[in-house]
Design a protein around this motif. Structure first.
Motif, PDB file in Angstrom:
ATOM      1  N   PRO A 190       0.806  -1.228   0.000  1.00 47.55           N
ATOM      2  CA  PRO A 190       0.000   0.000   0.000  1.00 47.55           C
ATOM      3  C   PRO A 190       0.838   1.277   0.000  1.00 47.55           C
ATOM      4  O   PRO A 190       0.479   2.253  -0.668  1.00 47.55           O
ATOM      5  CB  PRO A 190      -0.834  -0.129   1.278  1.00 47.55           C
ATOM      6  CG  PRO A 190      -0.139  -1.141   2.128  1.00 47.55           C
ATOM      7  CD  PRO A 190       0.538  -2.066   1.182  1.00 47.55           C
ATOM      8  N   ASP A 191       1.940   1.285   0.741  1.00 45.37           N
ATOM      9  CA  ASP A 191       2.770   2.494   0.781  1.00 45.37           C
ATOM     10  C   ASP A 191       3.433   2.759  -0.567  1.00 45.37           C
ATOM     11  O   ASP A 191       3.542   3.912  -1.008  1.00 45.37           O
ATOM     12  CB  ASP A 191       3.840   2.360   1.873  1.00 45.37           C
ATOM     13  CG  ASP A 191       3.227   2.310   3.267  1.00 45.37           C
ATOM     14  OD1 ASP A 191       2.121   2.852   3.450  1.00 45.37           O
ATOM     15  OD2 ASP A 191       3.837   1.703   4.165  1.00 45.37           O
ATOM     16  N   ILE A 192       3.888   1.683  -1.235  1.00 45.56           N
ATOM     17  CA  ILE A 192       4.522   1.864  -2.544  1.00 45.56           C
ATOM     18  C   ILE A 192       3.493   2.314  -3.583  1.00 45.56           C
ATOM     19  O   ILE A 192       3.790   3.136  -4.458  1.00 45.56           O
ATOM     20  CB  ILE A 192       5.235   0.568  -2.973  1.00 45.56           C
ATOM     21  CG1 ILE A 192       6.367   0.229  -1.993  1.00 45.56           C
ATOM     22  CG2 ILE A 192       5.794   0.701  -4.376  1.00 45.56           C
ATOM     23  CD1 ILE A 192       7.100  -1.055  -2.307  1.00 45.56           C
ATOM     24  N   TRP A 193       2.271   1.798  -3.464  1.00 41.52           N
ATOM     25  CA  TRP A 193       1.219   2.217  -4.400  1.00 41.52           C
ATOM     26  C   TRP A 193       0.989   3.726  -4.315  1.00 41.52           C
ATOM     27  O   TRP A 193       0.980   4.434  -5.328  1.00 41.52           O
ATOM     28  CB  TRP A 193      -0.068   1.452  -4.082  1.00 41.52           C
ATOM     29  CG  TRP A 193      -1.261   1.846  -4.913  1.00 41.52           C
ATOM     30  CD1 TRP A 193      -1.267   2.607  -6.043  1.00 41.52           C
ATOM     31  CD2 TRP A 193      -2.615   1.499  -4.653  1.00 41.52           C
ATOM     32  NE1 TRP A 193      -2.556   2.749  -6.522  1.00 41.52           N
ATOM     33  CE2 TRP A 193      -3.395   2.074  -5.695  1.00 41.52           C
ATOM     34  CE3 TRP A 193      -3.248   0.740  -3.680  1.00 41.52           C
ATOM     35  CZ2 TRP A 193      -4.778   1.935  -5.738  1.00 41.52           C
ATOM     36  CZ3 TRP A 193      -4.631   0.595  -3.733  1.00 41.52           C
ATOM     37  CH2 TRP A 193      -5.378   1.183  -4.757  1.00 41.52           C
ATOM     38  N   VAL A 194       0.831   4.250  -3.124  1.00 36.26           N
ATOM     39  CA  VAL A 194       0.620   5.686  -2.969  1.00 36.26           C
ATOM     40  C   VAL A 194       1.862   6.452  -3.414  1.00 36.26           C
ATOM     41  O   VAL A 194       1.758   7.524  -4.035  1.00 36.26           O
ATOM     42  CB  VAL A 194       0.250   6.021  -1.511  1.00 36.26           C
ATOM     43  CG1 VAL A 194       0.121   7.534  -1.327  1.00 36.26           C
ATOM     44  CG2 VAL A 194      -1.069   5.344  -1.125  1.00 36.26           C
TER      45      VAL A 194
END
Length: 739
Positions: A190-194
């Protein structure tokens, strides 16, 4: 009303509350162009009719290199026959035993593998020596091409910098209007997606609304990279005549991309045109060995392959251009029956896509002399072993596909070569074990005095030592010849020789590469043999993102990964010494490599060792002395993008703090069907409950697990719930709410 419905009512009430006014996205924002769909029917490996193959549009340009194939395969068979005959003479001094016949069989299989590489390298050497291969150099374009970069949990500073540098280089050719750029993400973190979305928005704002750079995140990475590309083709492929497919570590100059597109336009029968990527930007010891070998020896091997393959070539999955409509029509991959590792979706999809598009009558070929195509390599022995485990499974899975209807003989050879690249390790290992057993038999087995046939002397296994020594010398010469050919070509080229440190340092570098390749070889043999045995036992591999940065691995992890190899080397060495000192001497290269597996693996990832060699002009490539401008630009942009800190930020906190980012994120989410009554998604229900119970955003950050964070990122209502949480320190103790 059930509990979930009550919670959803609360969510709706909160989401309807007005948010404080903030700046809107400054320009009309569309992350992707309107869809222009192409059908991508699933192909069959069991059914195919000859008339389904299209006729060449330019048959006069379609020449099959029969003479080159006769030389490569005929020469390999002749060498193999000679080697097998010599080996038979080695073991047939007396009555031949069963183990000696097994040794003969294994030797023949292994010798045929290196003989084929040898004859192909001769072809490449002669072609390069006399300049017999010239790629087309047309640089005028009329059609639209898209540059597609699939990413999966990668560093955004690295990938977006590379794409920005590629775009700048293409624009510099004056033909930039013929190209769009598409980042297709399968990221599950999720952090890499954002972080990807923040990097994309920053790049779009930097370059302006006419940049023609697009971004799409796929909710589920179905069928992994093949599914990622297929999703792009079926949704937006109709916009583009061709697509240049990259990897996350790819770099291609504008000139290279333009020449690929021009070559595709000039050849109405081309389905895939593959470039030859060179390895750059590597500084660890092991990566520098690979980088040097790829630069000095790689062109010889690749040119030989390109010449005998002709238009029946292969595709390596990246740094290549593809005719989009032909790919859509013929490269829809079916799932294989059964479970992984041999069933399920096709893992090494690139070979299969080349096979299917070639079966349909489109050509697949390589332009090995096309410059400006680059990639990177894993930084350590463990990293390359991790990648190899996935490649091993994918290539062995091709055993289910090699017999597919309609495939050309050259295509089946590509599959066989890929499989043999990994089967060779267990074959060599078995040959080694059989050799040890024969020595045991010679030293400890009692002679057989009374055989069915009348003999005056006892019967036991014997060898012809002189023939054995000559055969060993021949085997080593054939094995090392491709490297010698590459070294000679580099020495003959004055400019290239000087760029590699001069004749003396170049020769020392080649000797260093050969030495350490030989020492690392036993470790890789055992690792690959273990991978093959695991796959045969039904163990599936995952799909972990590749570690691309220079850097070492914690020593305890190195010990854990290689302690078995060290013990195997100690046991093998002790056993060989107890059996016979001659056996110990014969096995010493293998024993040394295995015994030193832990320190060798540690050294492989050492940046300091690689930089020391670089300072002393050893294992140097021309791209280090005069770095390609696109690599220099990508590195500079990466350092600039890294300062933004997107890769280090918490994704949900970033969305909570920035309404503009949150609005852009929501606009990029696909429309979802409302849930049907009675259907409850457990992870969504849990995430929703935690957000309702949270008193501050800090509480939510602590309570939400990674999968629940992904649920929140995909759900506009839950994002609204998150946005309304106040900032502040975590709730006392930050304990999860009771249920």
């Amino acid at each position: 009303m059930d509990v979930v419905s009550m919670q959803e009512a609360v969510v709706d009430e909160i989401v309807r509350k007005p948010e404080p006014e903030t700046a809107a996205w400054p320009v009309p924002f569309e992350a992707t162009p309107p869809e222009n769909r192409l059908e991508m029917p699933v192909q069959s490996f069991r059914r195919w009719k000859g008339p389904e193959r299209r006729a060449p549009a330019a048959p006069k340009a379609w020449r099959t290199p029969w003479l080159a194939r006769l030389f490569v395969f005929g020469g390999a068979w002749a060498l193999t026959a000679y080697g097998a005959w010599e080996m038979y003479n080695v073991v047939s001094v007396s009555r031949t035993t069963f183990l000696q016949y097994v040794l003969l069989l294994l030797f023949t299989i292994n010798f045929s593998w290196i003989a084929l590489a040898f004859t192909s390298a001769i072809l490449g050497f002669v072609t390069l020596l006399f300049g017999l291969l010239k790629s087309p150099r047309a640089e005028t374009l009329t059609e639209k091409t898209v540059v597609v970069m699939p990413i999966y949990n990668e560093s955004t500073a690295r990938t977006f910098a590379a794409l920005a540098a590629i775009r700048e280089s293409v624009e510099a050719t004056g033909l930039g209007e013929h190209f769009d750029y598409f980042i297709v993400s399968d990221t599950t973190n999720p952090d890499i997606w954002v972080a990807e979305e923040r990097a994309f928005l920053a790049l779009r704002q930097r370059l302006g609304p006419e940049a023609r750079i697009y971004y799409r995140h796929r909710p589920k990475n179905h069928h992994r990279k093949a599914g990622n590309i297929a999703d792009f083709v079926t949704r937006w492929g109709g916009h583009y005549a061709h697509m240049v497919v990259l990897d996350a570590d790819s770099l291609m100059t504008g000139t290279c991309i333009v020449r690929l597109a021009a070559a595709m336009e000039a050849d109405p029968d081309a389905g895939i045109i593959q470039s030859l990527p060179l390895i750059i930007n590597r500084n660890t010891f092991f990566a520098r060995l690979q980088q040097f070998a790829a630069r000095v020896y790689g062109p010889v091997i690749a040119t030989g392959l390109a010449v005998w393959s002709g238009r029946d070539g292969n595709y390596w999955g990246h740094n290549a251009i593809i005719r989009t409509k032909a790919f859509a029509d013929h490269c829809g991959l079916p799932d294989l029956k059964g479970k992984p590792p041999f069933g399920g979706h096709v893992l090494s999809h690139d070979f299969v896509e080349a096979a299917l598009i070639r079966r349909a009558g489109w050509s697949v070929y390589m332009l090995p002399d096309l410059t400006g195509s680059y990639e990177e390599s894993p930084p350590s022995l463990i990293d390359i072993a991790t990648r190899d485990r996935r490649w091993c499974q994918g290539n062995l899975q091709h055993s289910r596909i090699i017999g597919a209807k309609g495939l050309l003989l050259a295509t089946r050879q590509h599959f066989a070569t890929g499989m043999m690249a990994y089967l060779a390790s267990p074959f060599w290992l078995m040959q080694l074990v059989v050799g040890i057993l024969i020595v045991l038999q010679v030293n400890y087995a009692r002679p057989e005095y009374f055989t069915q046939e009348f003999t005056l002397f006892p019967v036991w296994p014997r060898f012809d030592p002189e023939r054995a020594l000559n055969l060993f010398a021949l085997t080593m010469a054939i094995l090392l010849a491709p490297k010698l050919f590459g070294l000679l070509l580099t020495l003959f080229d004055g400019k290239l020789r000087r760029a590699c440190g001069g004749g003396i340092r170049l020769t020392l570098s080649a000797l260093l590469e050969v030495l350490f390749s030989a020492i690392f070889a036993p470790i890789m043999m055992v690792i690959q043999s273990g991978s093959v045995f695991q796959i045969l036992l039904g163990r599936d591999t995952g799909w972990n993102p590749q570690r691309r940065d220079d850097g070492s691995i914690p020593f305890k992890d190195i010990v854990r990964r290689h302690r078995t190899h060290t013990m195997l080397g100690l046991v093998a060495g002790l056993s060989a010494f107890m059996i016979a000192t001659s056996l110990f001497a014969w096995m010493s290269p293998t024993i040394v490599g295995l015994v030193l597996a832990i320190p060798l693996s540690w050294a492989s990832g050492q940046l300091a060792l690689g930089l020391w060699l670089k300072r002393h002009n050893l294992l140097v490539t021309p791209e280090e002395g005069a770095p390609p401008p696109i690599a220099t630009r990508a590195n500079a942009l990466q350092a600039e993008f890294a300062k933004a800190g997107h890769d280090d930020a918490d994704g949900l906190l970033a969305l909570h703090a920035d309404q503009v980012l949150r609005s852009a994120h929501e606009s990029m989410l696909p429309q979802v069907q409302p849930r049907r009554r009675g259907e409850i998604e457990p992870e969504r229900a849990v995430a929703q409950a935690k957000l309702i119970d949270a008193e501050t955003v800090s509480d939510a950050m602590i309570w939400l697990k990674p999968k629940e964070r992904m649920v929140v990122l995909h759900d506009r209502a839950l994002l609204g719930l998150l946005a309304n949480l106040p900032e502040g320190p975590a709730h006392a103790g930050a304990e999860a709410p009771a249920r």
